[in-house]
Design a protein around this motif. Structure first.
Motif, PDB file in Angstrom:
ATOM      1  N   UNK A 264      -0.397   8.096  -6.418  1.00 19.92           N
ATOM      2  CA  UNK A 264      -1.498   8.860  -6.649  1.00 19.92           C
ATOM      3  C   UNK A 264      -2.876   8.283  -6.729  1.00 19.92           C
ATOM      4  N   UNK A 265      -2.785   7.050  -7.216  1.00 23.20           N
ATOM      5  CA  UNK A 265      -3.742   6.179  -7.268  1.00 23.20           C
ATOM      6  C   UNK A 265      -4.222   5.944  -5.572  1.00 23.20           C
ATOM      7  N   UNK A 266      -3.443   5.473  -4.833  1.00 22.95           N
ATOM      8  CA  UNK A 266      -3.589   5.062  -3.714  1.00 22.95           C
ATOM      9  C   UNK A 266      -4.127   6.215  -2.986  1.00 22.95           C
TER      10      UNK A 266
ATOM     11  N   UNK B 222       3.068   6.689 -10.025  1.00 20.32           N
ATOM     12  CA  UNK B 222       1.509   6.348 -10.563  1.00 20.32           C
ATOM     13  C   UNK B 222       0.695   5.572  -9.230  1.00 20.32           C
ATOM     14  N   UNK B 223       1.379   4.477  -8.876  1.00 20.53           N
ATOM     15  CA  UNK B 223       0.447   3.759  -7.830  1.00 20.53           C
ATOM     16  C   UNK B 223       0.390   4.808  -6.566  1.00 20.53           C
TER      17      UNK B 223
ATOM     18  N   UNK C 156      -5.823   8.734  -4.142  1.00 14.43           N
ATOM     19  CA  UNK C 156      -7.375   8.932  -4.614  1.00 14.43           C
ATOM     20  C   UNK C 156      -8.279   7.902  -3.961  1.00 14.43           C
TER      21      UNK C 156
END
Lengths: 229, 242
Positions: free
Chosen positions: B149-151, B146-147, B153
């Motif tokens: 994918x955020x990173x 999850x982290x 983005x």
């Protein structure tokens, strides 16, 4: 028929979100000490700045204001997921949709940050002599910025609540994420120092808004995966 | 023949990089003021960012796949890609600092592109801090996916979009002549493009080696029962998972 069903499901989602927000407000009211702790932290930092600096340059004034708000929001938002016990999270899981949970937290944290930022701004202007000449514009930037802080930190709080030593981890994880937002905000606030705003910085505002949208989308899309354990 | 089919890209990477180094240092370069022979850094500095972006994209892809498939192998590949991508990013910063010292006169300048890449590196360093802070391997895999994918983005706007909106010393930004103004000299182009492909292939090769070592390590540790997992150890050991 289809749009009507969509409307019904959205309405149901909104009902869940509203209930969860009201629950958060009630919990906050019962545990007033934590919110007042944050307020005390904010005001003592501002007072500390006043004692340490006799006279501040305008750019230093702006930067310090945002740094204070940044660290206040890390500690304010950190508790939103970390404070929840495991059993209580399991209970939410059984009664609400994960997207409703994250949406409620996003809205609640942004609203809380807005309140904190406005109080902090009032105190900061009151204690440290303000170089701001565009007051209305400055209030607008503070409100937009605090909403961005609330949105960006909520997901980080959810992620770090899954790890050990989570309070420290929260700061480590979220600071690199917030640097672009922080730089934009400092740049936007510097416009408030001018006597007359010739060109309204619409591009920086839309960039900030785009970052907010990315954060909300990511939170809503990814939280259901994070949540199941 | 089958060996050739399987390993051709590794051979290609070696050949292209040998070509890059030899041709990059010996081919004639356009004699531009200030830049002079430091323009040869183009074959090393720029491909590092191409390689880093490619690897981080790969890492994000593996993380997305992990969230839908839930196999540990994908998590290990995501971590390995991010690790090699971070390594290439650090090399990119170092070669860039050298180049900045020669042409701009300082090791570090307040350039939006430098800011973006520093933020990107910090985000991915935080990713590894997060990974190491979780003991349970299944939970670690999920949370770090999850982290990650955020990173990615946030990394893409930080490194590509924001710098283009403001003034930068880099070519192609803020009124500086673009990239193509330099390599109009086709001599440079015939070294630059192979260099990009060669470095990207080398990054992919390093990733696959790192991931395979990590898979073996995970298996050994699962066999010894060292780490905590909700998955039964026998199941982790079972090769069908990997």
């Amino acid at each position: 028929m289809k749009p009507f069903q969509l409307f019904l499901s959205l309405a149901g989602m909104w009902r869940e979100v509203r209930t969860l927000i009201i629950k958060d407000i009630k919990l906050e009211w019962r545990q007033r000490y934590s919110f007042s702790g944050i307020l005390l932290y904010l005001s003592s930092t501002i007072f500390l700045i006043y004692i340490s600096f006799i006279e501040m340059q305008p750019t230093v004034w702006v930067t310090l204001f945002w740094i204070i708000l940044l660290f206040t929001s890390v500690s304010a938002v950190a508790k939103s997921f970390i404070q929840e016990s495991r059993a209580r999270m399991l209970y939410y899981y059984s009664i609400a949709h994960p997207r409703a949970v994250i949406l409620a937290k996003l809205i609640y944290n942004s609203a809380m940050m807005m309140l904190l930022a406005v109080v902090g701004m009032g105190l900061y202007i009151l204690i440290n002599q303000s170089p701001i000449s565009q007051v209305g514009y400055f209030i607008g930037v503070v409100i937009t910025g605090s909403i961005s802080f609330g949105l960006a930190f909520t997901m980080m709080s959810a992620i770090s609540s899954k790890a050990t030593q989570n309070a420290t981890l929260m700061a480590i994880l979220s600071l690199p994420f917030i640097i672009p937002v922080l730089l934009l905000l400092i740049k936007l606030t510097q416009t408030a120092l001018l006597d007359h705003i010739e060109i309204f910085p619409i591009r920086d505002f839309s960039l900030l808004f785009a970052l907010d949208v990315i954060m909300v989308l990511l939170a809503v899309l990814l939280f259901p995966y994070l949540w199941r354990d | 023949m089958s060996i050739f089919k399987k390993y051709w890209w590794k051979g290609l990477s070696i050949i292209l990089l040998i070509y890059t180094i030899i041709a990059g240092f010996l081919m004639p370069s356009p004699a531009l003021p200030i830049l002079r022979d430091s323009i040869r850094n183009l074959y090393f500095h720029v491909p590092m960012w191409f390689g880093m972006t490619g690897l981080l994209l790969g890492s994000c892809y593996y993380s997305l796949r992990f969230l839908s498939k839930n196999t540990l192998k994908l998590d290990i590949y995501a971590a390995a890609s991010a690790r090699v991508g971070l390594f290439m990013g650090i090399l990119g910063i170092l070669t860039g600092m050298q180049w900045a010292r020669t042409t701009w006169g300082a090791w570090w300048t307040n350039d939006p592109k430098l800011m973006g890449s520093a933020v990107g590196l910090l985000i991915y360093l935080a990713y590894f801090v997060l990974r190491n802070s979780i003991d349970d391997i299944d939970r670690r895999a999920k949370v770090s996916a999850v982290f990650n994918i955020m990173a990615f983005a946030i990394f893409i706007p930080a490194i590509f979009i924001v710098p283009r909106l403001t003034d930068s010393l880099h070519p192609g930004n803020g009124g500086n002549p673009g990239f193509s103004a330099y390599d109009l000299d086709s001599n440079m182009r015939i070294v630059f493009y192979p260099a990009v492909i060669g470095w990207i292939l080398l990054g992919a090769w390093m990733t696959s080696l790192t991931a395979r070592i990590n898979i073996i390590e995970t298996r050994i540790r699962a066999g010894e029962g060292i780490f905590h997992s909700t998955t039964p150890h026998k199941e982790v050991l079972d090769s069908s998972i990997f």
